[in-house]
Structure formats: structure tokens, C-alpha cells
Design an enzyme around this catalytic site. Structure first.
Site, PDB file in Angstrom:
ATOM      1  CG  LEU A   1      44.204  16.107  63.540  1.00 24.20           C
ATOM      2  CD1 LEU A   1      43.986  14.849  64.955  1.00 24.20           C
ATOM      3  CD2 LEU A   1      45.491  15.823  63.381  1.00 24.20           C
ATOM      4  CG  HIS A   2      41.660  17.664  56.576  1.00 25.61           C
ATOM      5  ND1 HIS A   2      42.390  18.443  57.077  1.00 25.61           N
ATOM      6  CD2 HIS A   2      41.638  17.662  55.448  1.00 25.61           C
ATOM      7  CE1 HIS A   2      43.242  19.232  56.131  1.00 25.61           C
ATOM      8  NE2 HIS A   2      42.680  18.525  54.887  1.00 25.61           N
TER       9      HIS A   2
END
Length: 371
Positions: A189-190
Site C-alpha cells: 500500500l503506497h
């Protein structure tokens, strides 16, 4: 992952080349280890631009890349993907009159709110050679007025790297080292839309924590989102293991053995398609729709993530909707190299000879790569 097959194939054709490492991906676990895992040569330059706002990072890249391109005077600069380094390189070369090629051209999410989408559109408008990974990209580029003669459908070089790595992708050692159970999920997740505001990060983390009640999750955290996600509650717990970024082989080994992958990354959508691992992409759109129509990927919102995960876990191992996407056969690097080598040979007669160039008179001219 995108560059390695092309670099290797061009080397086999005798083309001189060098890699410019911009340092946009500055963490050693997300940079140096990939050079080692993929067998990439030492860069001819490392700009070390690091992190920062889009404006500051792109400005530093423009200054650094201009100096390197002027020093090396390449006949062609090849750029990859859709990051700020890609945009900066294409702009520098356009101003200096240096020809460029774009690997992974024509991907579109049609969401200009994504910084990567802006980078894609500008890069494809300025590139001299465009290498598309899937058929729909051809139509997107044609609709934007890109001449068909510039565009080549070559398949996906990231899949080349994955094919090469397959014999080394053993989940067991990584699973043991991280202390994971036999059945686990992986989350990456980024994306700014998911992690750059406290509200978005909290909504996503709450959804991931709910999924972790169904299956233990390991989360290799990208440096840009680490603090924000931790503030939102993503910390080590009974069913959540937060770890530093993993190298290429370790990460894909982990993915290969996973029951489920939750991501907002573009590349992971492609890798899970090839590996047949269920993938839930927490985004409203994707620039890689072929991973949905021909793969194992599904778009979800944070609110729908827990239910989608429950279904994916109940369904078990994923089977792609059909055969892998066209030309995802591990031979994209040689296709790209063949086109580039022919282009270089065809342009040599039109290029002025450089003073003190030991290759004067040789069709294999200097080329510099950008990573």
C-alpha cells in the site's frame, strides 16, 4: 524489473549502453538489492535525488539528468514506466534534441488526478519510439494522435523478469524467516490517494485490519507511506506483520505462496496475473485493465475489501480467465532490443561523428538507459 530484460538483450546484440540510476527509489531495500537480484550492471551515474514533493523531486531530476545526458551524449535514451524520473528524462531529452524510447507506453487509467497518469501522457507525446505491453494501449495512443509507425506491441518485459526468476521463487525460506503461517496474505500500500491523508489512510488500514481477522497479513511497507500508515494503526499485531521492503526475489517468493494479495501497485497486478494469485486492487481504476479481463485482478474500494477478500479466500487458488495476455511470453526484452538496434543502425548514417569517439564508423553507437 522492466529494464533488466532489455539491457540483457541489447548487450547480446552488441549495443553499448549505460544505466542512469536517478535515486528516486532511494531505499537500499528498494533499489540496490534489485540491481543484485536482476543482474543489472553498475550505473554510469547515480543522481541520488531521494524523496520530496513532486515539484522538488522533478526539479532535481531535471538538473541532474541534463548534466548526465550532456556528458554522455547518448544516441537514444530509454525510459521506463510512469514515475517522476520518466517524466524528467523525457523533458530533458526533448529540450536537448536527444531521441527517446518509452517502455510501457500507452497505459491509461484516464484519471488525471493520478500523478502517474500525467507522466504517462506527457512521456508518450514526446517519445520517438513507444513500446506497448498490451493491445489496448495501441488504441489509446492512436486516439491521442501518436503515429502508428512509432508504436511497437512487444509484450511485457516485467513478465520476462518474472519468467527468469521463477526457478528461484521458493516461498518457504521467506515464510520461515518472517514467522508466517502456511496460509497468509500479502499487502502493498503506497498510492498517494490511499496514504497521503489521515482520513484515507485510516479507512484503508481499518479495512486491512478487518481482512487480517480472516487471514494473517504481511505488509512490506514502502518508505513513503510508513509513517502515515503507522499513525492510522497499521502496526505489528497478532495477525498483522509489518516488515521493511523486500528484495525482488524475496517479495515475489512471498507473493507466489500467498492465498491473497491486496495492493494498489500497478506492477503487482501484472505479477499476480502471471502467478495465478488472487489480487484485490484498492483503487477506483487501473491502467492495466488486461489484468482484470485476462488475469486474477479485481478492483475494490476499502469499504468492499473485507467482503471481496472473504470471497477470494473461499474460492481458493485463482485461475486466469484464459491464456496469459498476448506476448506475455518472456521474450519482450529481445523484441524491444531488436527494434532499438535496427533504429540505431538506421540513424547512424544521419548522426554527426563525434570528436574522439572510439566508435566512429561503427553502427553500434552509445546509448544511455534511465532507471
Amino acid at each position: 524489473m522492466k529494464a533488466a530484460p532489455v539491457v540483457r538483450a541489447l548487450g547480446e546484440l552488441g549495443v553499448r549502453q549505460g544505466i542512469i540510476h536517478t535515486g528516486q527509489h532511494y531505499d537500499a531495500l528498494m533499489s540496490d538489492v534489485f540491481f543484485a537480484d536482476l543482474g543489472l550492471p553498475e550505473p554510469v551515474a547515480n543522481l541520488g535525488v531521494g524523496s520530496g514533493s513532486h515539484a522538488k523531486q522533478t526539479a532535481a531530476l531535471l538538473v541532474g539528468l541534463e548534466e548526465v545526458v550532456q556528458e554522455h551524449q547518448p544516441d537514444l535514451v530509454v525510459v521506463y514506466g510512469d514515475v517522476n524520473s520518466t517524466l524528467a528524462a523525457i523533458l530533458v531529452c526533448a529540450k536537448l534534441g536527444v531521441p527517446t524510447a518509452h517502455v510501457e507506453a500507452g497505459l491509461r487509467s484516464f484519471d488525471r488526478g493520478m500523478p502517474e497518469e500525467v507522466n504517462r501522457v506527457v512521456t508518450d507525446a514526446l517519445a520517438d519510439l513507444l513500446f506497448a505491453t498490451s493491445p489496448e494501449a495501441l488504441a489509446f495512443l492512436a486516439n491521442e494522435g501518436v503515429p502508428a509507425a512509432k508504436v511497437h506491441l512487444v509484450g511485457n518485459p516485467m513478465i520476462d523478469s518474472l519468467f527468469s526468476a521463477l526457478p528461484k521463487l521458493d516461498p518457504a525460506p521467506v515464510v520461515a524467516r518472517l514467522g508466517l503461517p502456511e496460509r497468509y496474505a500479502v499487502a502493498t500500500l503506497h498510492r498517494p490517494a490511499n496514504v497521503d491523508t489521515p482520513e484515507a489512510a485510516k479507512e484503508l488500514v481499518d479495512a486491512v485490519l478487518e481482512v487480517s481477522r480472516q487471514v494473517p497479513i504481511v505488509v512490506p511497507i514502502h518508505p513513503r507511506g510508513k509513517v502515515r500508515l503507522a499513525e492510522a494503526g497499521l502496526v505489528d499485531g497478532e495477525s498483522i506483520k509489518v516488515v521493511d521492503p523486500l528484495g525482488y526475489v524475496d517479495f515475489l517468493s512471498l507473493v507466489r505462496g500467498a492465498a491473497l494479495v491486496v495492493t494498489d501497485s500497478g506492477g503487482v497486478q501484472e505479477e499476480t496475473t502471471m502467478l495465478g494469485v488472487p489480487c484485490l486492487t484498492v483503487r477506483p481504476n487501473t491502467e492495466r485493465p488486461i489484468t482484470i479481463t485476462h488475469g486474477t485482478n479485481r478492483l475494490v474500494t476499502p469499504a468492499l475489501l473485507p467482503a471481496a477478500a472473504e470471497k477470494a479466500l473461499a474460492d481458493g487458488a485463482a485461475t486466469p480467465a484464459g491464456e496469459l495476455p498476448v506476448l506475455w511470453d518472456g521474450k519482450s526484452g529481445p523484441r524491444i532490443a531488436t527494434v532499438i538496434a535496427a533504429w540505431l543502425k538506421g540513424t547512424t548514417s544521419r548522426l554527426p561523428l563525434r570528436a574522439n569517439d572510439p566508435n566512429n564508423g561503427d553502427n553500434r553507437r552509445t546509448m544511455t538507459y534511465l532507471c
